[in-house]
Motif scaffolding. Structure first.
Motif, PDB file in Angstrom:
ATOM      1  N   VAL A  19       0.853  -1.197   0.000  1.00 20.67           N
ATOM      2  CA  VAL A  19       0.000   0.000   0.000  1.00 20.67           C
ATOM      3  C   VAL A  19       0.882   1.238   0.000  1.00 20.67           C
ATOM      4  N   ASP A  20       0.589   2.179  -0.879  1.00 25.67           N
ATOM      5  CA  ASP A  20       1.282   3.475  -0.800  1.00 25.67           C
ATOM      6  C   ASP A  20       0.237   4.573  -0.665  1.00 25.67           C
ATOM      7  N   LEU A  21       0.702   5.770  -0.386  1.00 22.43           N
ATOM      8  CA  LEU A  21      -0.211   6.872  -0.100  1.00 22.43           C
ATOM      9  C   LEU A  21      -1.106   7.205  -1.285  1.00 22.43           C
ATOM     10  N   GLY A  22      -0.675   6.880  -2.483  1.00 21.93           N
ATOM     11  CA  GLY A  22      -1.483   7.139  -3.667  1.00 21.93           C
ATOM     12  C   GLY A  22      -2.796   6.372  -3.664  1.00 21.93           C
ATOM     13  N   PHE A  23      -2.833   5.251  -2.955  1.00 32.70           N
ATOM     14  CA  PHE A  23      -4.064   4.471  -2.905  1.00 32.70           C
ATOM     15  C   PHE A  23      -5.180   5.193  -2.157  1.00 32.70           C
ATOM     16  N   GLY A  24      -4.823   6.214  -1.403  1.00 30.34           N
ATOM     17  CA  GLY A  24      -5.844   6.955  -0.676  1.00 30.34           C
ATOM     18  C   GLY A  24      -6.005   8.381  -1.142  1.00 30.34           C
ATOM     19  N   ALA A  25      -5.390   8.721  -2.279  1.00 28.94           N
ATOM     20  CA  ALA A  25      -5.340  10.114  -2.718  1.00 28.94           C
ATOM     21  C   ALA A  25      -6.519  10.522  -3.594  1.00 28.94           C
ATOM     22  N   GLY A  26      -7.365   9.557  -3.967  1.00 30.46           N
ATOM     23  CA  GLY A  26      -8.514   9.893  -4.792  1.00 30.46           C
ATOM     24  C   GLY A  26      -8.246   9.863  -6.283  1.00 30.46           C
ATOM     25  N   GLY A  27      -7.042   9.461  -6.684  1.00 26.90           N
ATOM     26  CA  GLY A  27      -6.688   9.451  -8.102  1.00 26.90           C
ATOM     27  C   GLY A  27      -6.786   8.080  -8.713  1.00 26.90           C
ATOM     28  N   GLN A  28      -5.966   7.881  -9.771  1.00 28.06           N
ATOM     29  CA  GLN A  28      -6.056   6.647 -10.541  1.00 28.06           C
ATOM     30  C   GLN A  28      -5.638   5.416  -9.742  1.00 28.06           C
ATOM     31  N   ALA A  29      -4.640   5.573  -8.865  1.00 24.86           N
ATOM     32  CA  ALA A  29      -4.200   4.439  -8.056  1.00 24.86           C
ATOM     33  C   ALA A  29      -5.325   3.966  -7.137  1.00 24.86           C
ATOM     34  N   MET A  30      -6.049   4.906  -6.567  1.00 24.02           N
ATOM     35  CA  MET A  30      -7.168   4.556  -5.698  1.00 24.02           C
ATOM     36  C   MET A  30      -8.279   3.873  -6.494  1.00 24.02           C
ATOM     37  N   ALA A  31      -8.553   4.388  -7.685  1.00 29.20           N
ATOM     38  CA  ALA A  31      -9.576   3.779  -8.535  1.00 29.20           C
ATOM     39  C   ALA A  31      -9.189   2.352  -8.902  1.00 29.20           C
ATOM     40  N   GLN A  32      -7.899   2.130  -9.168  1.00 23.08           N
ATOM     41  CA  GLN A  32      -7.436   0.777  -9.480  1.00 23.08           C
ATOM     42  C   GLN A  32      -7.635  -0.162  -8.295  1.00 23.08           C
ATOM     43  N   LEU A  33      -7.285   0.309  -7.104  1.00 21.22           N
ATOM     44  CA  LEU A  33      -7.437  -0.525  -5.911  1.00 21.22           C
ATOM     45  C   LEU A  33      -8.897  -0.919  -5.715  1.00 21.22           C
ATOM     46  N   ILE A  34      -9.782   0.048  -5.892  1.00 20.02           N
ATOM     47  CA  ILE A  34     -11.210  -0.232  -5.732  1.00 20.02           C
ATOM     48  C   ILE A  34     -11.681  -1.224  -6.790  1.00 20.02           C
ATOM     49  N   THR A  35     -11.291  -1.002  -8.032  1.00 22.08           N
ATOM     50  CA  THR A  35     -11.766  -1.842  -9.130  1.00 22.08           C
ATOM     51  C   THR A  35     -11.181  -3.242  -9.081  1.00 22.08           C
ATOM     52  N   GLU A  36      -9.851  -3.330  -8.894  1.00 25.51           N
ATOM     53  CA  GLU A  36      -9.168  -4.612  -9.003  1.00 25.51           C
ATOM     54  C   GLU A  36      -9.238  -5.457  -7.742  1.00 25.51           C
ATOM     55  N   LEU A  37      -9.579  -4.838  -6.604  1.00 20.54           N
ATOM     56  CA  LEU A  37      -9.644  -5.606  -5.370  1.00 20.54           C
ATOM     57  C   LEU A  37     -11.049  -5.589  -4.769  1.00 20.54           C
ATOM     58  N   PHE A  38     -11.491  -4.423  -4.316  1.00 15.54           N
ATOM     59  CA  PHE A  38     -12.751  -4.378  -3.571  1.00 15.54           C
ATOM     60  C   PHE A  38     -13.959  -4.707  -4.450  1.00 15.54           C
ATOM     61  N   ALA A  39     -14.070  -4.086  -5.615  1.00 12.43           N
ATOM     62  CA  ALA A  39     -15.224  -4.338  -6.487  1.00 12.43           C
ATOM     63  C   ALA A  39     -15.241  -5.781  -6.975  1.00 12.43           C
ATOM     64  N   ARG A  40     -14.043  -6.336  -7.230  1.00  9.93           N
ATOM     65  CA  ARG A  40     -13.976  -7.736  -7.651  1.00  9.93           C
ATOM     66  C   ARG A  40     -14.449  -8.666  -6.534  1.00  9.93           C
ATOM     67  N   ALA A  41     -13.978  -8.419  -5.324  1.00 11.44           N
ATOM     68  CA  ALA A  41     -14.288  -9.328  -4.216  1.00 11.44           C
ATOM     69  C   ALA A  41     -15.753  -9.232  -3.785  1.00 11.44           C
ATOM     70  N   PHE A  42     -16.276  -8.014  -3.710  1.00  6.04           N
ATOM     71  CA  PHE A  42     -17.616  -7.805  -3.171  1.00  6.04           C
ATOM     72  C   PHE A  42     -18.691  -7.692  -4.256  1.00  6.04           C
ATOM     73  N   ALA A  43     -18.396  -8.080  -5.468  1.00  3.32           N
ATOM     74  CA  ALA A  43     -19.245  -7.804  -6.631  1.00  3.32           C
ATOM     75  C   ALA A  43     -20.736  -8.020  -6.383  1.00  3.32           C
ATOM     76  N   ASN A  44     -21.526  -6.968  -6.597  1.00  2.00           N
ATOM     77  CA  ASN A  44     -22.986  -7.041  -6.584  1.00  2.00           C
ATOM     78  C   ASN A  44     -23.519  -5.823  -7.327  1.00  2.00           C
ATOM     79  N   ASP A  45     -24.784  -5.846  -7.667  1.00  5.17           N
ATOM     80  CA  ASP A  45     -25.361  -4.797  -8.510  1.00  5.17           C
ATOM     81  C   ASP A  45     -25.309  -3.418  -7.860  1.00  5.17           C
ATOM     82  N   PHE A  46     -25.469  -3.342  -6.547  1.00  7.93           N
ATOM     83  CA  PHE A  46     -25.445  -2.044  -5.865  1.00  7.93           C
ATOM     84  C   PHE A  46     -24.048  -1.435  -5.943  1.00  7.93           C
ATOM     85  N   LEU A  47     -23.034  -2.257  -5.655  1.00  6.45           N
ATOM     86  CA  LEU A  47     -21.657  -1.768  -5.654  1.00  6.45           C
ATOM     87  C   LEU A  47     -21.190  -1.430  -7.056  1.00  6.45           C
TER      88      LEU A  47
END
Length: 353
Positions: A19-47
């Motif tokens: 984890v680096d600080l860019g993951f929490g900065a609101g930019g592309q790194a954060m979007a990647q973390l959300i897409t490639e990890l959280f959205a993949r793991a928790f996948a549902n229509d609401f998310l």
């Protein structure tokens, strides 16, 4: 003219990255973390909508909404029987369940420390997602923040849950009455002692495992067995253990309680660990057990319903509620005397949930 190639993003290095600080900065790194990890793991229509919140359908007619939130700071992050991810799901589901509610949705917030291994984060998130799917309660929205190295402890998780409460259900700490029976759904102290044994590298003849589990199925089985009004109080005895939970209920209801030491279920491993460390098992946290205070005439039916459920096979009737203006919780010992069962003083086992 040559076509313009779309921008290429290198996938996150989830096996060896950190984890680096860019993951929490609101930019592309954060979007990647959300897409490639959280959205993949928790996948549902609401998310999948990717909005700042989730628009959820209303509960059925006659149901009321219940909301609960819980923060999880356990150390170590991984332990026999679970980890901070599954614990974060179970803890909030159980808070809803002991309100008598049917858990519907979860929100999750992660505070990550700079330098935390992405492989460990993947393991936590996958465990959390598996617990969510097994419970049938999806994670529909969330948030991620990153703090500087040395200003966190790897990962902290806060989960918030929404549930629906059926008409007629109204368990509450102020509803215990003299004569009521006190039941527990199984052996006590398993979670807290599993954490302590892992933390201190203690080995026992029998392995200590956390009891972390989602209790809403067990609660539904209890309500199916009796009229809702017979169930007076439901609680999950987490921090402070059974002792603090019962003292809290006694104070809320203005009653006393008398427990039978010989009836309280403890595993041999927990008994041995408590004796070694000088701890009282009644003060040790649980993450997959519930305390039930019920009308005395319903006690045997409810105990049978617990025994028929996988999470209640070692359930026991451990005492009764009595009239007491001092609101004392007492224990009838195996030697025939009585001792006070008081609130946990201080922090016997820090960072357990």
């Amino acid at each position: 003219m040559n076509a313009v190639k779309p921008a290429y993003l290198r996938p996150l290095e989830l096996k060896r990255g950190r984890v680096d600080l860019g993951f929490g900065a609101g930019g592309q790194a954060m979007a990647q973390l959300i897409t490639e990890l959280f959205a993949r793991a928790f996948a549902n229509d609401f998310l999948a909508r990717g909005d700042d919140g989730a628009v959820l359908p209303a509960p059925a007619a006659g149901e009321r909404l219940v909301m609960a939130t819980d923060a999880h700071v356990v150390s170590p992050l991984f332990f026999p029987g679970g980890d901070i991810g599954s614990l974060a799901v179970h803890g909030t589901i159980n808070d809803l369940a002991v309100m008598g509610a049917r858990p519907l949705y979860l929100a999750a917030s992660f505070i990550l420390e700079e330098g935390f291994a992405l492989a460990e984060l993947v393991r936590i998130v996958d465990s959390m997602a598996a617990a969510s799917r097994a419970a049938g309660v999806p994670v529909v929205t969330g948030d991620t923040k990153v703090v500087e190295r040395g200003k966190g402890d790897g990962v902290f998780i806060t989960t918030t849950g929404i549930g629906a409460l059926l008409a007629g259900r109204d368990p509450g700490g102020a509803r215990a009455r003299p004569g009521d029976a006190i039941l527990v759904s199984g052996t006590l102290g398993d979670h807290g002692m599993a954490i302590m044994a892992q933390r201190e590298a203690l080995a026992f003849e029998s392995e200590l495992r956390s009891d972390s589990a989602a209790l809403h199925g067990l609660v539904e089985a209890l309500y199916a067995a009796v009229e809702p009004a017979a169930i007076h109080v439901l609680r999950d005895p987490t921090r402070g253990g059974l002792a603090s939970t019962l003292n809290e209920i006694a104070g809320q209801s203005g009653v006393g309680m008398v427990l039978d030491e010989a009836a309280i279920p403890l595993s041999p491993a927990v008994q041995a660990a408590c004796e070694l460390l000088g701890l009282d098992a009644l003060n040790v946290a649980n993450e997959g057990k519930l305390v039930l205070v019920c009308a005395p005439q319903a006690a045997e039916v409810l105990l049978a319903a617990m025994h028929a459920h996988p999470l209640g096979r070692q359930a026991a009737r451990i005492g009764e509620v009595c009239a007491d203006p001092q609101h004392f919780v007492q224990l009838r010992t195996r030697l025939g005397g009585r001792r006070m069962v008081d609130w946990l003083a201080g922090e016997a086992l820090p960072r357990i949930c």
